[in-house]
Write a protein that holds these residues in place. Structure first.
Motif, PDB file in Angstrom:
ATOM      1  N   ALA A  64       2.407  -6.637   7.914  1.00 24.95           N
ATOM      2  CA  ALA A  64       0.981  -6.544   7.612  1.00 24.95           C
ATOM      3  C   ALA A  64       0.647  -5.094   7.302  1.00 24.95           C
ATOM      4  O   ALA A  64       1.200  -4.169   7.907  1.00 24.95           O
ATOM      5  N   SER A  65      -0.260  -4.904   6.338  1.00 21.89           N
ATOM      6  CA  SER A  65      -0.659  -3.557   5.958  1.00 21.89           C
ATOM      7  C   SER A  65      -2.098  -3.572   5.465  1.00 21.89           C
ATOM      8  O   SER A  65      -2.582  -4.588   4.962  1.00 21.89           O
ATOM      9  N   ALA A  66      -2.761  -2.449   5.623  1.00 17.63           N
ATOM     10  CA  ALA A  66      -4.117  -2.281   5.106  1.00 17.63           C
ATOM     11  C   ALA A  66      -4.261  -0.853   4.604  1.00 17.63           C
ATOM     12  O   ALA A  66      -3.897   0.095   5.299  1.00 17.63           O
ATOM     13  N   SER A  91      -8.352  -0.653  -2.509  1.00 13.74           N
ATOM     14  CA  SER A  91      -8.103  -1.312  -1.228  1.00 13.74           C
ATOM     15  C   SER A  91      -6.952  -2.306  -1.374  1.00 13.74           C
ATOM     16  O   SER A  91      -6.839  -3.014  -2.379  1.00 13.74           O
ATOM     17  N   SER A  93      -4.982  -5.187   1.180  1.00 10.33           N
ATOM     18  CA  SER A  93      -4.757  -5.892   2.434  1.00 10.33           C
ATOM     19  C   SER A  93      -3.596  -6.850   2.213  1.00 10.33           C
ATOM     20  O   SER A  93      -3.608  -7.633   1.252  1.00 10.33           O
ATOM     21  N   TYR A  94      -2.598  -6.801   3.097  1.00  9.21           N
ATOM     22  CA  TYR A  94      -1.339  -7.499   2.835  1.00  9.21           C
ATOM     23  C   TYR A  94      -0.797  -8.102   4.120  1.00  9.21           C
ATOM     24  O   TYR A  94      -0.802  -7.466   5.175  1.00  9.21           O
ATOM     25  N   ALA A 111      -2.385 -11.452  -0.135  1.00  6.93           N
ATOM     26  CA  ALA A 111      -2.780 -10.081  -0.446  1.00  6.93           C
ATOM     27  C   ALA A 111      -4.134 -10.072  -1.136  1.00  6.93           C
ATOM     28  O   ALA A 111      -4.458 -10.975  -1.904  1.00  6.93           O
ATOM     29  N   SER A 112      -4.915  -9.040  -0.842  1.00  3.61           N
ATOM     30  CA  SER A 112      -6.179  -8.790  -1.519  1.00  3.61           C
ATOM     31  C   SER A 112      -6.131  -7.372  -2.064  1.00  3.61           C
ATOM     32  O   SER A 112      -5.845  -6.427  -1.319  1.00  3.61           O
ATOM     33  N   SER A 145      -7.104 -11.663  -5.403  1.00  2.00           N
ATOM     34  CA  SER A 145      -6.563 -12.207  -4.161  1.00  2.00           C
ATOM     35  C   SER A 145      -5.420 -13.146  -4.512  1.00  2.00           C
ATOM     36  O   SER A 145      -5.505 -13.911  -5.481  1.00  2.00           O
TER      37      SER A 145
END
Length: 419
Positions: A64-66, A91, A93-94, A111-112, A145
């Motif tokens: 997870a990553s942000a 940005s 998010s993953y 992912a986003s 997304s």
């Protein structure tokens, strides 16, 4: 019995202006082995967690990553492999999960991405085929997304969904539509940002039986090729549907504007690219959401379907096959295109300009059609600011543009020859 050989927990809050780290984990057992690798290039305020469990030749990973940056992960075993990449300049998010053993590899990713540029890709490889799904956006106010599931054993498969600025540009019908075939499909779309500039997003899904998916097509700074073209002298017939046309614009008006766009491309090519534009009979409709339906008709139509978001101007989907190969004018081999459909957003304002160079908040039909037909023929978008005079340049401020640039011409002549 499965033994826990290692538990790798990586928790980072990147403190430098940018940081890159690579991690590789492997395990072996009587039934085979598995390997996971990851490369993470993230901004100073990004976070990353990656937990890997190894034992007895099997592997499991949760990541997870942000924060903005780039992530490239992969997992492999004796049965196959899955790799993926995501990146965004705004940005990101993953979240992803992987499981691998001697029997199979399975992976999931959500992912986003947002900002002015973002990309994703997933490649699943098995003994019988390789499937690639990739996409991205470029332009101010972009977002995407993605939710993908990949499996690799004897057969490889990637399926899922992707939405760009609220428009679904990938679904299960697209990937199921190429499964088991040497086939591919590309999606290209224009969108308008809050400041009224035009950006682009797109997705390509490709399945290759018995080998790797096609390598990138030859390109130059002033043009980029998709890797497909149509059969020799294709005389592509575009059919215009009269349903949901913009107010005060008739089907005859649309036919005239698309014909003018076709002539621009035909004039610079040796081959006969387009036939006469046809008008569909009353009641004809092509459901915007039925991406996977191929009838080998090339339809241009307006739609009020809310699945085409308010910011999306037009979207073209082109199907092509690797089982039929066509030699381009440049002597190189290309997959053969077999169908190309375009939807225009009827919730936006459209116009028909009498002169090139006019600027307005609405969209000139001929200008947008000229760009979309470039995708149909086999050209990609351009984003470098040195290419602002090309029709395939991905940005536009609402100005009508009907004159092909030197790169547009060079690209189309690589595929179809010079007159």
């Amino acid at each position: 019995m499965k033994f826990l050989l290692a538990l790798v927990a990586l928790l980072m809050l990147i403190a430098a202006p940018a940081c890159s780290i690579s991690v590789t984990s492997s395990t072996a057992g009587s039934a085979g082995g598995a390997t996971a690798h990851g490369t993470y290039s993230l901004a100073n305020d990004a976070s990353l967690v990656s937990d890997v469990t190894l034992g007895g030749g099997a592997l499991s990973r949760q990541s997870a990553s942000a924060g903005p940056g780039m992530i490239a992960e992969g997992v492999s075993s004796g049965s196959g492999s899955v790799s993926r990449t995501v990146a965004a300049d705004g940005s990101l998010s993953y979240a992803a999960s992987d499981d691998a053993s001697g029997a199979a590899v399975s992976s999931g990713m959500q992912a986003s991405l947002s900002g002015s540029a973002g990309i994703f890709s997933a490649v699943s490889s098995g003994a019988e085929n390789e499937m690639t799904v990739a996409g991205g956006f470029l332009g101010e106010g972009g977002d995407m997304s993605v939710s993908l599931t990949s499996v690799a054993a004897d057969q490889a498969m990637t399926t899922g969904e992707a939405f760009a600025l609220g428009t679904q540009c990938l679904n299960g019908e697209l990937t199921q539509g190429i499964a088991g075939q040497d086939a591919a499909v590309s999606v290209h779309a224009l969108y308008v940002s809050d400041d009224k500039n035009i950006g682009e997003f797109g997705v390509v899904a490709q399945n290759a039986k018995g080998g790797a998916t096609a390598k990138p097509a030859p390109s130059e700074p002033s043009y980029k090729l998709t890797g497909y073209r149509w059969s020799r002298n294709p005389q592509i017939v575009i059919t215009v549907s009269s349903i949901d046309l913009p107010s005060s614009i008739s089907a005859g008006d649309v036919k005239s504007q698309i014909t003018s766009a076709e002539i621009s491309w035909d004039t610079v090519a040796a081959e006969a690219l387009f036939g006469n534009v046809a008008e569909a009979s009353d009641g004809f409709n092509r459901d915007f959401g039925k991406y996977g339906t191929r009838d080998y008709k090339n339809v241009h139509m307006w739609t009020t379907d809310t699945r085409l978001s308010d910011s999306t101007i037009a979207m073209t989907i082109t199907w092509y096959t690797r089982s039929k190969i066509v030699t381009g004018a440049d002597g190189k081999l290309y997959s053969q295109a077999v169908e190309s459909d375009c939807w225009y957003n009827d919730r936006l304002s459209w116009r028909i300009d009498q002169d090139e160079g006019n600027k307005a908040s609405s969209f000139d039909i001929r200008t947008i059609a000229l760009h979309e037909l470039g995708h149909t023929l086999g050209l990609k978008d351009l984003y470098d600011s040195s290419n602002t005079d090309q029709i395939m340049y991905g940005y536009n401020d609402g100005t009508s543009r009907w004159t092909l640039g030197s790169g547009d011409i060079a690209g189309i002549q690589k595929l179809y020859g010079a007159p």
